[in-house]
Scaffold this active site. Structure first.
Site, PDB file in Angstrom:
ATOM      1  N   ARG A 294     -11.068  -2.113   1.067  1.00 44.38           N
ATOM      2  CA  ARG A 294     -10.774  -3.087   1.042  1.00 44.38           C
ATOM      3  C   ARG A 294     -10.952  -3.801   2.274  1.00 44.38           C
ATOM      4  O   ARG A 294     -10.033  -3.189   3.276  1.00 44.38           O
ATOM      5  CB  ARG A 294      -9.268  -3.433   0.594  1.00 44.38           C
ATOM      6  CG  ARG A 294      -9.209  -4.955   0.268  1.00 44.38           C
ATOM      7  CD  ARG A 294      -8.003  -4.943  -0.988  1.00 44.38           C
ATOM      8  NE  ARG A 294      -6.668  -4.497  -0.487  1.00 44.38           N
ATOM      9  CZ  ARG A 294      -5.727  -5.196  -0.940  1.00 44.38           C
ATOM     10  NH1 ARG A 294      -5.691  -5.964  -1.675  1.00 44.38           N
ATOM     11  NH2 ARG A 294      -4.288  -4.563  -0.619  1.00 44.38           N
TER      12      ARG A 294
ATOM     13  N   THR B  63     -11.052 -10.226   4.531  1.00 42.20           N
ATOM     14  CA  THR B  63     -11.329 -10.842   3.379  1.00 42.20           C
ATOM     15  C   THR B  63     -10.514 -10.294   1.967  1.00 42.20           C
ATOM     16  O   THR B  63     -10.604 -11.040   0.973  1.00 42.20           O
ATOM     17  CB  THR B  63     -12.737 -10.692   3.163  1.00 42.20           C
ATOM     18  OG1 THR B  63     -13.067  -9.327   2.592  1.00 42.20           O
ATOM     19  CG2 THR B  63     -13.585 -11.293   4.076  1.00 42.20           C
TER      20      THR B  63
ATOM     21  N   ASP C  20      -2.723  10.116  -3.327  1.00 44.90           N
ATOM     22  CA  ASP C  20      -1.819  11.062  -2.382  1.00 44.90           C
ATOM     23  C   ASP C  20      -1.114  12.077  -3.395  1.00 44.90           C
ATOM     24  O   ASP C  20      -1.017  13.240  -2.773  1.00 44.90           O
ATOM     25  CB  ASP C  20      -0.819  10.230  -2.025  1.00 44.90           C
ATOM     26  CG  ASP C  20      -1.099   9.452  -0.569  1.00 44.90           C
ATOM     27  OD1 ASP C  20      -2.247   9.578   0.135  1.00 44.90           O
ATOM     28  OD2 ASP C  20      -0.456   8.385  -0.259  1.00 44.90           O
TER      29      ASP C  20
END
Ligand code: URA
Length: 209
Positions: free
Chosen positions: A104, A108, A203
């Site tokens: 990501r 933006t 994770d």
């Protein structure tokens, strides 16, 4: 919700609940995810095309049906999608595998592709995208948009868990893509996590926290 398949088989629900427990070890989490993925594969692949082949039984020759696993591509959205691959491949060992990596952009907040590797001749293949969590839907939408450029025969999306926001976003962008999930949880929180959820799937699979 149209085109959403909730896989509520008792075995799937049982294993999902065990995975949600915060004290489940990395090993337990990963083992359950593998088992659960192979159970989900039964439902996801229910309408896979079959072809006829001749087979000789000890008594006579007959026409049997087989799937063409090579036409199927499991596409993992990195990195958590890899946790689903083993279970899916245990059921269809001949399937091909593709990978999509997206991050990501902090400015933006849009997904940016950093890795994309697919088998050849994608226009002849049926794609099953795998990612344990369909949360905001941004990565799923970006992955489907990118894969559609290759003009595959079909695309399905498989996750363990989603939420109303994730389902709505993916369905709005790609109403033709069927979603398979073991649960639709209550909501997204402000950090993009599913509640009650199971935490950060990557994770938990890889023991990175
Ligand atoms: N990704 C995760 O790993 N967990 C969530 O709850 C949402 C997105």
């Amino acid at each position: 919700m149209s085109n959403v398949h909730l896989i509520n088989h008792p075995l799937v629900q049982h294993k999902l609940t065990l995975m949600r427990r915060k004290d489940a070890s990395t090993n337990t989490f990963r083992t359950l995810l593998t088992e659960l993925s192979s159970l989900m594969a039964y439902e996801v692949l229910r309408d896979m095309p079959l072809q006829d082949i001749e087979v000789e039984t000890p008594l006579e020759t007959m026409t049997g049906k087989v799937i063409d696993g090579k036409k199927l591509v499991f596409v993992s959205i990195l990195r958590a999608g890899n946790g689903i691959l083993e279970g899916m491949l245990s059921v269809v060992p001949g399937a091909r595998v593709g990978h999509v990596g997206l991050y990501r952009d902090p400015q933006t907040l849009e997904p940016v592709e950093y890795y994309f590797k697919m088998p050849q001749e994608m226009q002849e293949r049926d794609i099953v995208i795998v990612d344990p969590m369909l949360a905001t839907g941004n990565s799923a939408i970006a992955a489907v948009t990118r894969l559609k450029q290759l003009k595959p025969r079909s695309i399905k999306f498989v996750c363990l868990l989603t939420c109303p926001e994730g389902v709505a976003a993916l369905q709005k962008a790609h109403p033709d893509v069927a979603i398979y999930t073991a649960a639709i949880d209550r909501q997204l929180n402000e950090h993009g996590y599913i509640l009650p959820g199971l935490g950060d799937a990557g994770d938990r699979i890889f023991g990175t926290k």
